[in-house]
Design an enzyme around this catalytic site. Structure first.
Site, PDB file in Angstrom:
ATOM      1  N   CYS A 279      -0.077 -64.442 -53.977  1.00 46.16           N
ATOM      2  CA  CYS A 279       1.271 -64.886 -53.545  1.00 46.16           C
ATOM      3  C   CYS A 279       2.124 -65.723 -54.604  1.00 46.16           C
ATOM      4  O   CYS A 279       3.086 -65.091 -55.065  1.00 46.16           O
ATOM      5  CB  CYS A 279       1.541 -65.809 -52.448  1.00 46.16           C
ATOM      6  SG  CYS A 279       1.187 -64.889 -50.765  1.00 46.16           S
ATOM      7  N   ARG A 346      -8.173 -63.040 -55.270  1.00 43.89           N
ATOM      8  CA  ARG A 346      -7.157 -62.432 -55.913  1.00 43.89           C
ATOM      9  C   ARG A 346      -6.564 -63.222 -56.820  1.00 43.89           C
ATOM     10  O   ARG A 346      -5.966 -64.376 -56.606  1.00 43.89           O
ATOM     11  CB  ARG A 346      -6.288 -61.630 -55.073  1.00 43.89           C
ATOM     12  CG  ARG A 346      -6.600 -60.760 -54.238  1.00 43.89           C
ATOM     13  CD  ARG A 346      -5.816 -60.009 -53.042  1.00 43.89           C
ATOM     14  NE  ARG A 346      -5.599 -61.060 -52.329  1.00 43.89           N
ATOM     15  CZ  ARG A 346      -4.621 -60.862 -51.142  1.00 43.89           C
ATOM     16  NH1 ARG A 346      -4.063 -59.657 -51.014  1.00 43.89           N
ATOM     17  NH2 ARG A 346      -4.331 -61.838 -50.409  1.00 43.89           N
TER      18      ARG A 346
END
Length: 459
Positions: A279, A346
């Site tokens: 994000c 990630r």
């Protein structure tokens, strides 16, 4: 209501599970056939605190189901939540191809009016383009699609809690009828009229969560503005940490005092390896790119991104200062996920550290409570251990890269006896310098005093 959730990743699966727990009939779909098969068999493909409990509760109640047929999900639903990925392009803009593909599917498969809810994080103006795409792809000129922007504010690790007990719900709409439908969807959560499996008790029926109705553009902007500001706070704390190291101050004393000011707040004023995950990095880049396309130079966010990218270099400076030569030395990496309480790797700073250590010829051993399997698929050269003490055995340095509570509570006296050298480089400021001095460790952290050991223990 009959709801569809398209995309069963971290956002989609939490959204579907929690809406089912709130009493709606939810059908989830994903292009990943293996993921749907796992869910249909009762397995949870990702680690998220409490998610397994909520999914099991929804399964027993019959409120949730899964299919690989997106058309089936679309036709069976009154409202559709789009929860697909929007990864960054090379120029920092968000890749919206998955959303465009979903729009095409909805337009072709719909047989009745649909409320289409944009849950994925997207740049401003995406909702308006989504509505245009739905109308363009539709084969029925009389079909009605109402588009809503409903950004998620879910923190990985506490996403279920955040969804069921939100601090605000934002809905961006063009028609009041869409806002009314969103109020109905969220009514059980707004009024706490459901049995919360997180607390295993009924939540008090008190209206404490504001539902904010805005324009679609504003709702989309709120998400990016929020994440970018939090990223900015992290980078600010890291610059303060660098300054503290230069002048002999303690960053935790400084940021604690700052955070007591209610205008500032203490959350995210944490020095360390910086932010990662899917994000913050991509949202910050997308926000900068969006601003640039309309002639606004968001220089302050460019600086925040630059500071964040430098954290790995600053961390490795400490590694080299301590070890001098890295090649051939065994190092233990504690933590692989980008943050605690998730298996998401990630854009994880820990993986960047591991890659740099491997490139320099280190013998890298790593541990993480949840993220080993995901990391092993990316970095097979690393030796993995489920027991952190096995990872630390014979290590010449321990590199703390994720703020898991297990690492905070580690028995460092035991670890020191196993290690070839009592050396810790703490990228998350988990340990107490005073305690590490007492245990005769050489200890590096961010923005705090450097602790020297009385001697380097070698075996």
């Amino acid at each position: 209501m009959n709801l569809a959730v398209i995309g069963c990743g971290y956002v989609g699966l939490v959204t579907g599970a929690c809406l089912a727990e709130a009493g709606h009939d939810v059908i989830c779909t994903d292009v990943d056939v293996g993921r749907i098969a796992q869910l249909q068999s009762g397995n949870v493909p990702i680690y998220e605190h409490h998610l397994d409990k909520v999914l099991e509760s929804a399964r027993k109640s019959g409120k949730i189901s899964y299919t690989t047929d997106a058309g089936e999900a679309i036709r069976a639903s009154d409202a559709i939540f789009i929860c697909v990925g929007t990864p960054p392009k090379e120029n920092g803009d968000a890749d919206l191809s998955a959303i465009d593909n979903v729009a095409r599917q909805i337009a072709i498969e719909a047989r009745s009016p649909k409320l289409v809810i944009e849950k994925s994080t997207v740049p401003a103006r995406t909702g308006l383009e989504l509505r245009r795409a739905l109308n363009a792809y539709s084969r029925n000129s009389g079909m009605t699609f109402r588009v809503v922007s409903n950004p998620e504010f879910l923190r990985e690790g506490t996403a279920v809690e955040d969804f069921l007990h939100p601090d605000r719900i934002v809905v961006g709409v063009e028609e009041e009828s869409a806002a009314a439908q969103m109020r109905e969807i969220y009514r059980p959560i707004l009024e706490r009229k459901f049995r919360c499996p997180v607390h295993e008790a009924s939540c008090p029926a008190v209206l404490t969560t504001p539902l904010l109705v805005t324009t679609i553009n504003s709702a989309e902007l709120i998400k990016h503005a929020s994440n970018s500001f939090l990223a900015l706070k992290i980078s600010y704390a890291n610059v303060i940490a660098d300054l503290c190291e230069k002048i002999g101050a303690d960053v935790e004393e400084v940021t604690h005092a700052m955070g007591l000011d209610p205008r500032i707040g203490g959350q995210f004023l944490r020095a360390g390896l910086g932010f990662g995950g899917f994000c913050f990095p991509k949202d910050l880049q997308a926000f900068v790119h969006l601003a640039g396309t309309v002639g606004v130079d968001f220089e302050i966010l460019k600086a925040a991104e630059r500071v964040n990218k430098q954290r790995i270099d600053r961390f490795l400076e400490k590694v080299h200062q301590a070890l001098w030569v890295v090649k051939g030395k065994r190092v233990a990496i504690l933590g692989l996920a980008f943050k605690a309480n998730t298996d998401d790797v990630r854009f994880s700073p820990a993986l960047d550290v591991a890659k740099r250590m491997l490139a320099e010829g280190a013998d890298v051993h790593a541990t993480d409570p949840e993220a080993i399997s995901r990391t092993a698929a990316i970095l097979p050269q690393v030796t993995y251990h489920h027991d952190p003490y096995d990872a630390l055995r014979d290590a010449e340095a321990a590199l703390i890269c994720t703020e898991w509570e297990e690492f905070r509570q580690l028995d460092w006296e035991r670890a020191g006896k196993l290690m070839a050298r009592r050396l810790v480089i703490d990228g998350r400021n988990l340990c107490s310098p005073a305690r590490m001095r007492k245990l005769d460790f050489e200890y590096f952290s961010f923005g705090r005093e450097f602790v020297r050991s009385s001697m380097a223990v070698s075996r």
